[in-house]
Design a protein around this motif. Structure first.
Motif, PDB file in Angstrom:
ATOM      1  N   PRO A   1      -3.230   5.156   6.985  1.00  0.00           N
ATOM      2  CA  PRO A   1      -3.972   4.020   6.441  1.00  0.00           C
ATOM      3  C   PRO A   1      -4.296   4.219   4.963  1.00  0.00           C
ATOM      4  CG  PRO A   1      -5.160   5.031   8.295  1.00  0.00           C
ATOM      5  CD  PRO A   1      -3.941   5.845   8.067  1.00  0.00           C
ATOM      6  N   ASP A   2      -4.404   3.122   4.241  1.00  0.00           N
ATOM      7  CA  ASP A   2      -4.665   3.271   2.812  1.00  0.00           C
ATOM      8  C   ASP A   2      -6.114   3.700   2.598  1.00  0.00           C
ATOM      9  OD1 ASP A   2      -5.966   0.908   0.805  1.00  0.00           O
ATOM     10  OD2 ASP A   2      -5.870   0.482   2.948  1.00  0.00           O
ATOM     11  N   GLU A   3      -6.291   4.464   1.522  1.00  0.00           N
ATOM     12  CA  GLU A   3      -7.558   5.160   1.313  1.00  0.00           C
ATOM     13  C   GLU A   3      -8.700   4.214   0.929  1.00  0.00           C
ATOM     14  OE1 GLU A   3      -5.945   7.794  -1.581  1.00  0.00           O
ATOM     15  OE2 GLU A   3      -5.596   6.188  -3.013  1.00  0.00           O
ATOM     16  N   ASP A   4      -8.376   3.033   0.407  1.00  0.00           N
ATOM     17  CA  ASP A   4      -9.426   2.141  -0.085  1.00  0.00           C
ATOM     18  C   ASP A   4      -9.952   1.200   0.995  1.00  0.00           C
ATOM     19  OD1 ASP A   4      -9.054   3.194  -2.692  1.00  0.00           O
ATOM     20  OD2 ASP A   4      -7.229   1.984  -2.826  1.00  0.00           O
ATOM     21  N   ASN A   5      -9.046   0.571   1.727  1.00  0.00           N
ATOM     22  CA  ASN A   5      -9.474  -0.417   2.735  1.00  0.00           C
ATOM     23  C   ASN A   5      -9.361   0.081   4.167  1.00  0.00           C
ATOM     24  OD1 ASN A   5     -10.017  -2.397   0.831  1.00  0.00           O
ATOM     25  ND2 ASN A   5      -7.858  -2.965   0.735  1.00  0.00           N
ATOM     26  N   HIS A   6      -8.858   1.313   4.328  1.00  0.00           N
ATOM     27  CA  HIS A   6      -8.668   1.859   5.681  1.00  0.00           C
ATOM     28  C   HIS A   6      -7.833   0.923   6.538  1.00  0.00           C
ATOM     29  CE1 HIS A   6     -12.611   4.305   5.085  1.00  0.00           C
ATOM     30  NE2 HIS A   6     -11.597   4.782   4.390  1.00  0.00           N
ATOM     31  N   GLU A   7      -6.776   0.391   5.940  1.00  0.00           N
ATOM     32  CA  GLU A   7      -5.881  -0.454   6.730  1.00  0.00           C
ATOM     33  C   GLU A   7      -4.575   0.282   6.975  1.00  0.00           C
ATOM     34  OE1 GLU A   7      -5.480  -4.444   5.276  1.00  0.00           O
ATOM     35  OE2 GLU A   7      -7.645  -4.726   5.231  1.00  0.00           O
ATOM     36  N   LEU A   8      -4.077   0.118   8.186  1.00  0.00           N
ATOM     37  CA  LEU A   8      -2.821   0.740   8.585  1.00  0.00           C
ATOM     38  C   LEU A   8      -1.725  -0.302   8.457  1.00  0.00           C
ATOM     39  CD1 LEU A   8      -1.910   3.459  10.208  1.00  0.00           C
ATOM     40  CD2 LEU A   8      -1.775   1.891  12.131  1.00  0.00           C
ATOM     41  N   LYS A   9      -0.708  -0.003   7.647  1.00  0.00           N
ATOM     42  CA  LYS A   9       0.413  -0.936   7.510  1.00  0.00           C
ATOM     43  C   LYS A   9       1.470  -0.617   8.549  1.00  0.00           C
ATOM     44  CE  LYS A   9       4.118  -0.644   4.675  1.00  0.00           C
ATOM     45  NZ  LYS A   9       4.997  -0.679   3.487  1.00  0.00           N
ATOM     46  N   ILE A  10       1.991  -1.671   9.187  1.00  0.00           N
ATOM     47  CA  ILE A  10       3.101  -1.502  10.123  1.00  0.00           C
ATOM     48  C   ILE A  10       4.206  -2.454   9.695  1.00  0.00           C
ATOM     49  CG2 ILE A  10       3.791  -1.486  12.557  1.00  0.00           C
ATOM     50  CD1 ILE A  10       0.409  -2.228  12.491  1.00  0.00           C
ATOM     51  N   CYS A  11       5.420  -1.940   9.628  1.00  0.00           N
ATOM     52  CA  CYS A  11       6.582  -2.809   9.415  1.00  0.00           C
ATOM     53  C   CYS A  11       7.408  -2.796  10.687  1.00  0.00           C
ATOM     54  CB  CYS A  11       7.456  -2.296   8.275  1.00  0.00           C
ATOM     55  SG  CYS A  11       6.784  -2.650   6.660  1.00  0.00           S
TER      56      CYS A  11
ATOM     57  N   PHE B   1       8.133   1.176  11.313  1.00  0.00           N
ATOM     58  CA  PHE B   1       7.573   2.406  10.739  1.00  0.00           C
ATOM     59  C   PHE B   1       6.117   2.222  10.331  1.00  0.00           C
ATOM     60  CE2 PHE B   1       9.853   0.110   7.384  1.00  0.00           C
ATOM     61  CZ  PHE B   1       8.981   0.110   6.315  1.00  0.00           C
ATOM     62  N   PHE B   2       5.443   3.366  10.180  1.00  0.00           N
ATOM     63  CA  PHE B   2       4.087   3.325   9.632  1.00  0.00           C
ATOM     64  C   PHE B   2       3.814   4.585   8.834  1.00  0.00           C
ATOM     65  CE2 PHE B   2       0.866   6.146  11.595  1.00  0.00           C
ATOM     66  CZ  PHE B   2       1.645   6.800  12.534  1.00  0.00           C
ATOM     67  N   MET B   3       2.846   4.467   7.930  1.00  0.00           N
ATOM     68  CA  MET B   3       2.334   5.605   7.181  1.00  0.00           C
ATOM     69  C   MET B   3       0.824   5.585   7.362  1.00  0.00           C
ATOM     70  SD  MET B   3       4.854   5.014   3.990  1.00  0.00           S
ATOM     71  CE  MET B   3       5.514   3.492   4.641  1.00  0.00           C
TER      72      MET B   3
ATOM     73  N   VAL C   1       5.371  10.357   7.770  1.00  0.00           N
ATOM     74  CA  VAL C   1       5.849   8.994   8.005  1.00  0.00           C
ATOM     75  C   VAL C   1       6.580   8.981   9.344  1.00  0.00           C
ATOM     76  CG1 VAL C   1       7.513   7.273   7.189  1.00  0.00           C
ATOM     77  CG2 VAL C   1       6.147   8.593   5.535  1.00  0.00           C
ATOM     78  N   LEU C   2       6.390   7.925  10.128  1.00  0.00           N
ATOM     79  CA  LEU C   2       7.149   7.777  11.377  1.00  0.00           C
ATOM     80  C   LEU C   2       8.020   6.539  11.269  1.00  0.00           C
ATOM     81  CD1 LEU C   2       7.785   8.525  14.348  1.00  0.00           C
ATOM     82  CD2 LEU C   2       5.837   7.114  15.025  1.00  0.00           C
TER      83      LEU C   2
ATOM     84  N   VAL D   1       0.805  -1.221   0.000  1.00  0.00           N
ATOM     85  CA  VAL D   1       0.000   0.000   0.000  1.00  0.00           C
ATOM     86  C   VAL D   1       0.840   1.273   0.000  1.00  0.00           C
ATOM     87  CG1 VAL D   1      -2.143  -0.906   0.917  1.00  0.00           C
ATOM     88  CG2 VAL D   1      -0.342  -0.198   2.501  1.00  0.00           C
ATOM     89  N   ASN D   2       1.994   1.216   0.638  1.00  0.00           N
ATOM     90  CA  ASN D   2       2.789   2.442   0.659  1.00  0.00           C
ATOM     91  C   ASN D   2       4.269   2.158   0.841  1.00  0.00           C
ATOM     92  OD1 ASN D   2       2.924   1.846   3.452  1.00  0.00           O
ATOM     93  ND2 ASN D   2       1.123   3.091   3.847  1.00  0.00           N
ATOM     94  N   LYS D   3       5.068   3.105   0.418  1.00  0.00           N
ATOM     95  CA  LYS D   3       6.521   3.051   0.594  1.00  0.00           C
ATOM     96  C   LYS D   3       7.000   4.442   0.944  1.00  0.00           C
ATOM     97  CE  LYS D   3       7.202  -1.196  -1.148  1.00  0.00           C
ATOM     98  NZ  LYS D   3       7.417  -2.365  -0.285  1.00  0.00           N
ATOM     99  N   ILE D   4       8.086   4.488   1.677  1.00  0.00           N
ATOM    100  CA  ILE D   4       8.669   5.770   2.064  1.00  0.00           C
ATOM    101  C   ILE D   4       9.483   6.337   0.903  1.00  0.00           C
ATOM    102  CG2 ILE D   4      10.203   6.939   3.692  1.00  0.00           C
ATOM    103  CD1 ILE D   4       9.794   4.531   5.594  1.00  0.00           C
TER     104      ILE D   4
END
Ligand code: FAD
Length: 441
Positions: free
Chosen positions: A269-279, A265-267, A257-258, A51-54
């Motif tokens: 949540p994605d706009e479509d599924n409202h999910e927050l990705k955490i690595c 790290f996290f960014m 981004v944190l 969903v996202n990359k820094i």
């Protein structure tokens, strides 16, 4: 053979770098370009299917002049393209960036890598309150124990990775590139080697794709198709998602981004599924397997839409320190994700020294997404024999640097016990058991 716009060009892999290469070749007017991939775009195993990359600033590898120059040039070119290229610009979010660590050695490395000075636009963060204030009230609720950080409000941020990758591949296709995806028809089983040169590739359906030039962009799977002389180390990271409510997603819009170099790290949540990705952050996992025929050990990637429970624990620790109100929420998705590290983390973009018609676009070394708008330009330059001299030197074929390679080198990555780990040591019942999604995205 001499290269012209009707030459046949075969790209192996339609992931991050392969789709960018297809796009740039098509833009240059090449009319006979084919891309093979065992998965439909976006490939379920592409490191860029996320969903996202820094997108950040910094020089990652070494401090010698060629590499510094190359990293800065890459950054300038990519930034320009994220701002102006219609294929990519709507996916870039210049939200700013917080970089942090806790231990002195991490902070020291962070200084080397990021140079977080006021002149470079960074503001120091020393207390939990200062961290919390970088985002709207209710987002960061943690105590940030021992954290020290720097906040930069612009000139860095994140991109919607999967959408950018799909956009590149679809534009390439619109410009005439032929995409052959799915298995068996897109799965390359071997390169065609004749008279010492590479003449194309064979796929799992038995077809032979002959070409004037072959470009290898198979990411972490490249060593399965070509002897890379230990220059690539397939290394995996772990990512997980938690589901947010629509209201939370609204509160979590437009966040910087944190990134804590030890924790993760996290960014937003994605706009479509409202999910927050955490690595969770760590020096990576290998999957060391010994080939019974040669007795040689190497790291072999495999696909899995689960992560080790120890990675889950690390992700939850990151949440407990930064956003404890989310720390116990179940995961809705998780997967492992493979990159290919060179010994110094500089890319490997070069003609093959023996197979003259083979061009390598590999060695992403874990920092190759943010360059998707421009990496294909350099790979195309390399194919046309006009790559910038310093890039040529930095990205050269360099097996001498991989002799007796230390497979456990952390390559200046931190977290997770500061050690490279091995999936062979993760027992079968020590993985998450998240219900898979219909389309394993
Ligand atoms: P991939 O995108 O993996 O592409 C390889 C392609 O080859 C795939 O599509 C695959 O299906 C195909 N393939 C495999 N085998 C075959 C075969 N036999 N025949 C044909 N095709 C084949 N980078 C950043 O810049 N910023 C970040 O914030 C960032 N975060 C990351 C977080 C995680 C968890 C991970 C894992 C990586 C992250 N990266 C980040 C790194 C970035 O994702 C990679 O550097 C980049 O995606 C690598 O691109 P690639 O084209 O080399 O590989």
């Amino acid at each position: 053979s001499q290269l012209d716009h009707s030459s046949s060009i075969l790209i192996v892999g339609c992931g991050t770098w392969g789709s960018s290469t297809a796009l740039h070749l098509a833009r240059r007017g090449y009319q006979n370009v084919t891309v093979l991939d065992p998965y439909p775009v976006p490939s379920a195993i592409s490191a860029g299917n996320d969903v996202n990359k820094i997108v950040e600033q910094g020089s990652f590898s070494g401090r010698n002049n060629d590499e510094e120059h190359v990293n800065n040039q890459l950054l300038d070119d990519a930034t320009e393209a994220w701002r102006n290229d219609d294929v990519f610009k709507s996916f870039y979010h210049d939200t700013g960036y917080i970089i942090a660590g806790t231990r002195p050695e991490t902070i020291e490395w962070l200084h080397v890598r990021e140079q977080p000075t006021p002149e470079n636009g960074f503001r120091e963060l020393n207390t939990a309150e200062e961290f919390r204030k970088t985002m709207p009230q209710g987002v960061l609720t943690g105590d940030f124990p021992g954290w020290k950080g720097w906040y930069k409000s612009t000139g860095a941020g994140w991109v919607h990775a999967r959408k950018a990758l799909v956009s590149a591949a679809m534009e390439a296709q619109r410009l005439g590139v032929r995409l052959v995806t799915g298995s068996p028809q897109g799965q390359v089983t071997s390169l065609i080697v004749e008279n010492g040169d590479v003449r194309g590739a064979k796929t799992a359906d038995g077809a032979e794709w002959r070409a004037d030039r072959t470009v290898l962009c198979a990411g972490a799977n490249a060593p399965q198709l070509l002897d890379m002389k230990d220059q690539l180390r397939p290394t995996a990271w772990t990512l997980s998602h938690i589901k947010m409510t629509a209201e939370e997603a609204k509160l979590y819009r437009n966040l910087p981004v944190l990134f804590n170099l030890e924790r993760g790290f996290f960014m937003e949540p994605d706009e479509d599924n409202h999910e927050l990705k955490i690595c969770d952050e760590h020096p990576g996992y290998l999957n060391m397997v010994t080939d019974p025929a040669t007795g040689k050990s190497s790291s072999v990637p495999f696909a899995k839409h689960q992560i080790p429970l120890e990675a889950e624990q690390r992700a939850r620790q990151f949440l407990r320190e930064a956003m404890p109100h989310l720390a116990e929420r179940p995961f809705s998705f998780a997967r492992i994700c493979w990159c290919a590290d060179t010994p110094n983390r500089a890319f490997l973009i070069t003609p093959h020294p023996e197979h003259k018609s083979l061009i390598l676009g590999v060695g992403d070394s874990g920092h190759g997404f943010m360059h998707i708008p421009v990496i294909g330009r350099y790979i195309s330059d390399c194919m046309e024999g006009k790559l910038d001299e310093r890039m040529k030197r930095s990205w050269r074929w360099r097996p001498e640097t991989a002799e007796n390679r230390n497979w456990k080198d952390t390559l200046h990555r931190f977290g997770g016990g500061d050690q490279v780990m091995d999936f062979q040591n993760v027992k079968n019942d020590r993985w998450t058991a998240i219900r898979p999604r219909p389309a394993a995205l």
